[in-house]
Design a protein around this motif. Structure first.
Motif, PDB file in Angstrom:
ATOM      1  N   HIS A 122      49.272  -7.405 -35.116  1.00 46.59           N
ATOM      2  CA  HIS A 122      48.313  -6.478 -34.486  1.00 46.59           C
ATOM      3  C   HIS A 122      46.905  -6.681 -35.030  1.00 46.59           C
ATOM      4  CE1 HIS A 122      51.330  -4.370 -32.193  1.00 46.59           C
ATOM      5  NE2 HIS A 122      52.094  -4.351 -33.265  1.00 46.59           N
ATOM      6  N   SER A 123      46.710  -7.688 -35.875  1.00 51.29           N
ATOM      7  CA  SER A 123      45.380  -7.931 -36.459  1.00 51.29           C
ATOM      8  C   SER A 123      44.376  -8.270 -35.355  1.00 51.29           C
ATOM      9  CB  SER A 123      45.437  -9.103 -37.437  1.00 51.29           C
ATOM     10  OG  SER A 123      46.327  -8.830 -38.479  1.00 51.29           O
ATOM     11  N   LEU A 124      43.175  -7.746 -35.516  1.00 60.85           N
ATOM     12  CA  LEU A 124      42.111  -7.993 -34.546  1.00 60.85           C
ATOM     13  C   LEU A 124      40.812  -8.274 -35.291  1.00 60.85           C
ATOM     14  CD1 LEU A 124      42.663  -4.939 -32.151  1.00 60.85           C
ATOM     15  CD2 LEU A 124      43.244  -7.319 -31.640  1.00 60.85           C
ATOM     16  N   ILE A 125      40.079  -9.300 -34.861  1.00 61.44           N
ATOM     17  CA  ILE A 125      38.706  -9.476 -35.346  1.00 61.44           C
ATOM     18  C   ILE A 125      37.847  -8.441 -34.636  1.00 61.44           C
ATOM     19  CG2 ILE A 125      36.705 -11.036 -35.356  1.00 61.44           C
ATOM     20  CD1 ILE A 125      38.998 -11.933 -37.215  1.00 61.44           C
ATOM     21  N   ARG A 126      37.038  -7.709 -35.408  1.00 55.32           N
ATOM     22  CA  ARG A 126      36.155  -6.712 -34.813  1.00 55.32           C
ATOM     23  C   ARG A 126      34.800  -6.719 -35.528  1.00 55.32           C
ATOM     24  NH1 ARG A 126      38.628  -6.952 -31.011  1.00 55.32           N
ATOM     25  NH2 ARG A 126      39.867  -5.416 -29.883  1.00 55.32           N
ATOM     26  N   PRO A 127      33.731  -6.359 -34.806  1.00 56.28           N
ATOM     27  CA  PRO A 127      32.421  -6.271 -35.452  1.00 56.28           C
ATOM     28  C   PRO A 127      32.279  -4.930 -36.169  1.00 56.28           C
ATOM     29  CG  PRO A 127      32.218  -5.794 -33.114  1.00 56.28           C
ATOM     30  CD  PRO A 127      33.676  -6.081 -33.365  1.00 56.28           C
ATOM     31  N   VAL A 128      31.515  -4.887 -37.264  1.00 56.40           N
ATOM     32  CA  VAL A 128      31.221  -3.599 -37.882  1.00 56.40           C
ATOM     33  C   VAL A 128      30.387  -2.786 -36.895  1.00 56.40           C
ATOM     34  CG1 VAL A 128      31.379  -4.469 -40.223  1.00 56.40           C
ATOM     35  CG2 VAL A 128      29.185  -4.495 -39.061  1.00 56.40           C
ATOM     36  N   GLU A 129      30.346  -1.486 -37.116  1.00 53.75           N
ATOM     37  CA  GLU A 129      29.901  -0.630 -36.014  1.00 53.75           C
ATOM     38  C   GLU A 129      28.407  -0.327 -35.967  1.00 53.75           C
ATOM     39  OE1 GLU A 129      32.588   2.565 -36.452  1.00 53.75           O
ATOM     40  OE2 GLU A 129      34.261   1.453 -35.574  1.00 53.75           O
ATOM     41  N   ASP A 130      27.600  -1.066 -36.720  1.00 53.80           N
ATOM     42  CA  ASP A 130      26.163  -0.753 -36.679  1.00 53.80           C
ATOM     43  C   ASP A 130      25.335  -1.866 -36.045  1.00 53.80           C
ATOM     44  OD1 ASP A 130      26.309  -2.703 -38.509  1.00 53.80           O
ATOM     45  OD2 ASP A 130      25.495  -1.550 -40.190  1.00 53.80           O
ATOM     46  N   ASP A 131      25.930  -2.629 -35.143  1.00 52.31           N
ATOM     47  CA  ASP A 131      25.206  -3.670 -34.406  1.00 52.31           C
ATOM     48  C   ASP A 131      24.748  -4.831 -35.273  1.00 52.31           C
ATOM     49  OD1 ASP A 131      25.503  -2.874 -31.889  1.00 52.31           O
ATOM     50  OD2 ASP A 131      23.440  -2.211 -31.544  1.00 52.31           O
ATOM     51  N   ARG A 132      25.328  -4.971 -36.467  1.00 56.42           N
ATOM     52  CA  ARG A 132      24.890  -6.069 -37.325  1.00 56.42           C
ATOM     53  C   ARG A 132      25.170  -7.429 -36.684  1.00 56.42           C
ATOM     54  NH1 ARG A 132      27.206  -5.040 -43.149  1.00 56.42           N
ATOM     55  NH2 ARG A 132      27.606  -2.932 -42.410  1.00 56.42           N
ATOM     56  N   PHE A 133      26.281  -7.534 -35.972  1.00 60.31           N
ATOM     57  CA  PHE A 133      26.596  -8.833 -35.370  1.00 60.31           C
ATOM     58  C   PHE A 133      25.628  -9.124 -34.221  1.00 60.31           C
ATOM     59  CE2 PHE A 133      29.260 -11.867 -32.920  1.00 60.31           C
ATOM     60  CZ  PHE A 133      29.311 -12.845 -33.894  1.00 60.31           C
ATOM     61  N   GLU A 134      25.313  -8.057 -33.470  1.00 64.29           N
ATOM     62  CA  GLU A 134      24.349  -8.204 -32.370  1.00 64.29           C
ATOM     63  C   GLU A 134      23.015  -8.739 -32.905  1.00 64.29           C
ATOM     64  OE1 GLU A 134      25.182  -6.752 -28.963  1.00 64.29           O
ATOM     65  OE2 GLU A 134      23.733  -8.356 -28.691  1.00 64.29           O
ATOM     66  N   ASN A 135      22.652  -8.310 -34.101  1.00 68.32           N
ATOM     67  CA  ASN A 135      21.342  -8.667 -34.654  1.00 68.32           C
ATOM     68  C   ASN A 135      21.392  -9.843 -35.621  1.00 68.32           C
ATOM     69  OD1 ASN A 135      20.072  -6.547 -33.266  1.00 68.32           O
ATOM     70  ND2 ASN A 135      20.812  -5.089 -34.796  1.00 68.32           N
ATOM     71  N   ASP A 136      22.540 -10.492 -35.723  1.00 72.61           N
ATOM     72  CA  ASP A 136      22.646 -11.660 -36.609  1.00 72.61           C
ATOM     73  C   ASP A 136      22.066 -12.873 -35.871  1.00 72.61           C
ATOM     74  OD1 ASP A 136      23.435 -13.914 -38.023  1.00 72.61           O
ATOM     75  OD2 ASP A 136      25.385 -13.082 -38.577  1.00 72.61           O
ATOM     76  N   PRO A 137      20.919 -13.421 -36.323  1.00 72.90           N
ATOM     77  CA  PRO A 137      20.310 -14.525 -35.563  1.00 72.90           C
ATOM     78  C   PRO A 137      21.076 -15.834 -35.663  1.00 72.90           C
ATOM     79  CG  PRO A 137      19.040 -14.123 -37.559  1.00 72.90           C
ATOM     80  CD  PRO A 137      20.121 -13.062 -37.513  1.00 72.90           C
ATOM     81  N   TYR A 138      22.148 -15.848 -36.443  1.00 75.13           N
ATOM     82  CA  TYR A 138      22.972 -17.057 -36.557  1.00 75.13           C
ATOM     83  C   TYR A 138      24.351 -16.867 -35.924  1.00 75.13           C
ATOM     84  CZ  TYR A 138      19.415 -18.430 -39.903  1.00 75.13           C
ATOM     85  OH  TYR A 138      18.219 -18.758 -40.485  1.00 75.13           O
ATOM     86  N   SER A 139      24.531 -15.798 -35.160  1.00 77.53           N
ATOM     87  CA  SER A 139      25.883 -15.412 -34.730  1.00 77.53           C
ATOM     88  C   SER A 139      26.606 -16.506 -33.951  1.00 77.53           C
ATOM     89  CB  SER A 139      25.829 -14.124 -33.893  1.00 77.53           C
ATOM     90  OG  SER A 139      25.110 -14.354 -32.689  1.00 77.53           O
ATOM     91  N   ASP A 140      25.879 -17.301 -33.152  1.00 77.94           N
ATOM     92  CA  ASP A 140      26.578 -18.242 -32.270  1.00 77.94           C
ATOM     93  C   ASP A 140      27.263 -19.378 -33.014  1.00 77.94           C
ATOM     94  OD1 ASP A 140      25.425 -16.601 -30.392  1.00 77.94           O
ATOM     95  OD2 ASP A 140      24.876 -18.232 -29.036  1.00 77.94           O
ATOM     96  N   ASN A 141      26.975 -19.538 -34.299  1.00 80.80           N
ATOM     97  CA  ASN A 141      27.700 -20.572 -35.045  1.00 80.80           C
ATOM     98  C   ASN A 141      29.194 -20.298 -35.089  1.00 80.80           C
ATOM     99  OD1 ASN A 141      25.621 -22.500 -36.170  1.00 80.80           O
ATOM    100  ND2 ASN A 141      24.759 -20.532 -36.799  1.00 80.80           N
TER     101      ASN A 141
END
Ligand code: SF4
Ligand code: SF4
Ligand code: FES
Length: 481
Positions: free
Chosen positions: A178-197
Motif C-alpha cells: 500500500h506504499s505510495l509516493i506523495r508530495p509534502v503538503e506545502d507545495d514544496r514539490f511544486e516550487n522545486d526548480p529541479y523537480s523534473d529530474n
C-alpha cells in the motif's frame, strides 16, 4: 588499489569502492533500479544481486552489489545461474502489482524494468491473486503526474529531493504493497526548480512529464546535443525532436520542427547529470513567434536589400555605437569583433533578466546571470553601463542593436537604428533596417560559461527563408568597408 576477481578476471579497484562501483569502472554491467551514482544507497530493490564465491571454490552466497564493499582476493560472479535465478525471482516480486501497460507508457523504450524483464524473467506472472490497484493519475505537481501502480518503490525520487534539490518535497506514505509516493503538503514539490529530474531518474514509467504526456513514442525521436541558454551555467542538454525517417505527413509541418522534450546531457564539468526546469522549457523560448521578414521602418524588403541598406548606413555613420548580444555564440561575437569591432564603439548588453518568481541563484546549478555567453562577450567588449544613455555620445548617429532586452526609448532620438533580432517584437518595425537572425536551434556554435568551460551546440532545425545567420551577416556588413 586492491585486486579482486569478477567472473574469474582479476581487476584493480579503489579499496573503498563497492562491487557495483568497481564492476562499472572495469566495464562489467550489473543491473540496478534503486542505486544511482549520484544518490545514497538504500539497497531496497535487490536486482543487483551477485554471487560471492566461497573459499576454494566452495558454495558462495548472494548479496547486493550496490552496498557490498570489495575486499582483497574476493571473487564475484555477476551472471552465474544462481544470480540469474535470484534476479528472475526478484523481478517476479517487483512485477507482482506492476500493470502491463507498456503499450501506453511514455517510458516504454527507455524503461529498465522492461529491459530486465526480457533479460532475466520473460515469464508470465506466477501470482494467482489479483494485482493491488493504486492511483493511476496522481498530480504530483503541475509539471509531473504519478502513476502509483507503475512505481516500484525504489525511492530514487524521494532521495533526489532530499539529497540533490534539497526541497525534501517527496516521501513514502503507508507500508508494504500500500506504499505510495506523495508530495509534502506545502507545495514544496511544486516550487522545486529541479523537480523534473525525477522523471529521468525514475527507472519505470511512474513519473511522467505533463508536457510530454502521450505526445510521442521515444523511438520516433532523436536528440541533438545543445546548451541551455537559460543562465550562465550553460548546462549541456539534449533537444529531442522527430527523426527524419519518422516525420509526420499531412499534418502541420511545425510538428516536425519542434522540440518535443529536453533532457540533461551528462557533463561532469558543468551540470553533472541534472538540469533545472527552465532548461526543460526551452521550447517556450525558441518557439515564440519568429521574425522572418526583413524590413525598412516596418516596410517588408528582402534580406539582401536590408543588408545592403545596413551596410550603407554603417559606411555613412560618423559616430556609430553597437550593442552586442550575450546570447551570441563565441563564433558570432568573434565575427563581429573581427569585421565591425573597429568601426563601432561596442558594448555588451544583457538580453535576459530573471523572470518574476524565477529562482535567482542557488548552490546547485542556477546562476544569477540569465544569459549563456556573458563571459565570452565581456572578453571582447565592455559591459553597457547601468544608465545606457551614457554609452551614447551626443553625436551618435547610428546604433546597431543585436538581440533582445533593450528598450528603444533609451536610444538617442536622431540616431539611425539597425536591429538584428529573431522574434516578432514591436521594436522590429521601428528600426530603420531590421534583419531577422537565426536562433540557436538553427545553427551550430559554442558558448563559454561563467567558469570558462566552452560547450558546443548543434543545429537541429532549418531556418526560415528570410532568416540570416549573424556570423554570415557580420561578414557581409564588414566586407565592403
Ligand atoms: S516514482 Fe519512480 S523514482 Fe519514485 S519510488 Fe517510484 S519507481 Fe522509484
Ligand atoms: S541551471 Fe541555467 S543553464 Fe542549467 S538548465 Fe537551468 S537555466 Fe539552463
Ligand atoms: S540496485 Fe542494489 S539493491 Fe537496488
Amino acid at each position: 588499489m586492491i585486486e579482486f576477481f569478477i567472473n574469474g578476471q582479476a581487476v584493480q579497484a579503489e579499496d573503498n569502492q563497492t562491487v557495483m562501483q568497481a564492476a562499472r569502472a572495469n566495464g562489467f554491467y550489473i543491473p540496478y533500479f534503486c542505486w544511482h551514482p549520484h544518490l545514497s544507497v538504500p539497497g531496497n530493490c535487490r536486482i543487483c544481486a551477485v554471487e560471492v564465491e566461497g573459499e576454494g571454490g566452495g558454495g558462495g552466497w548472494i548479496d547486493i552489489a550496490c552496498n557490498m564493499p570489495i575486499s582483497k582476493g574476493m571473487r564475484v560472479l555477476t551472471d552465474s545461474d544462481k544470480v540469474r535465478t535470484r534476479r528472475k525471482e526478484t523481478l517476479q516480486f517487483i512485477t507482482l502489482n506492476h500493470p502491463v501497460d507498456c503499450g501506453i507508457c511514455d517510458k516504454a523504450g527507455e524503461c529498465t524494468l522492461q529491459d530486465y524483464h526480457y533479460e532475466y524473467n520473460g515469464s508470465p506472472s506466477v501470482s494467482r491473486d489479483a494485482k493491488v490497484h493504486a492511483t493511476k493519475h496522481f498530480p504530483l505537481s503541475k509539471r509531473i503526474v504519478l502513476d502509483n501502480e507503475r512505481c516500484i518503490m525504489c525511492t530514487r525520487c524521494v532521495r533526489f529531493t532530499r539529497e540533490v534539490s534539497k526541497s525534501d518535497a517527496l516521501g513514502v506514505q503507508n507500508r508494504g504493497d500500500h506504499s505510495l509516493i506523495r508530495p509534502v503538503e506545502d507545495d514544496r514539490f511544486e516550487n522545486d526548480p529541479y523537480s523534473d529530474n525525477v522523471i529521468d531518474i525514475c527507472p519505470v514509467g511512474a513519473l511522467l512529464s505533463t508536457q510530454f504526456l502521450h505526445k510521442a513514442r521515444v523511438w520516433y525521436l532523436e536528440p541533438t546535443a545543445s546548451v541551455c541558454p537559460g543562465c550562465e551555467r550553460g548546462c549541456s542538454v539534449n533537444l529531442w525532436h522527430r527523426k527524419t525517417a519518422w516525420r509526420l505527413k499531412a499534418l502541420d509541418p511545425q510538428q516536425n520542427a519542434r522540440i518535443d522534450r529536453v533532457t540533461p546531457l551528462e557533463n561532469p564539468a558543468v551540470n553533472g547529470p541534472w538540469i533545472c526546469n527552465k532548461g526543460r522549457d526551452l521550447a517556450q523560448i525558441f518557439e515564440r513567434a519568429r521574425a522572418e521578414q526583413a524590413m525598412h521602418k516596418g516596410r517588408p524588403v528582402d534580406s539582401k536589400t536590408a543588408i545592403d541598406s545596413a551596410r550603407a548606413l554603417i559606411a555613412a555613420a560618423k559616430r556609430p555605437v553597437a550593442l552586442v548580444s550575450n546570447w551570441g555564440s563565441n563564433e558570432e561575437l568573434a565575427a563581429f569583433h573581427a569585421t565591425l569591432g573597429a568601426r563601432f564603439d561596442t558594448f555588451v548588453k544583457t538580453d535576459w533578466q530573471a523572470a518574476p518568481g524565477e529562482r535567482a541563484e542557488d548552490e546547485l546549478l542556477i546562476k544569477a546571470d540569465k544569459n549563456p555567453n556573458t563571459k565570452a562577450a565581456l572578453a571582447l567588449f565592455p559591459a553597457l553601463p547601468a544608465d545606457a544613455r551614457s554609452a551614447f555620445p551626443a553625436d551618435t548617429d547610428l546604433v546597431l542593436v543585436w538581440g533582445e532586452g533593450f528598450s528603444f526609448a533609451q536610444l538617442p532620438p536622431n540616431a539611425k537604428i539597425v536591429y538584428l533580432n529573431s522574434y516578432l517584437q514591436p521594436e522590429n518595425g521601428h528600426a530603420d533596417v531590421f534583419v531577422p537572425i537565426s536562433v540557436q536551434t538553427e545553427r551550430s556554435g559554442h558558448y563559454t560559461n561563467f567558469q570558462g568551460t566552452v560547450s558546443a551546440f548543434e543545429a537541429c532545425f532549418a531556418k526560415g527563408a528570410g532568416v540570416v545567420d549573424a556570423e554570415a551577416l557580420f561578414a557581409a556588413l564588414g566586407a565592403t568597408r
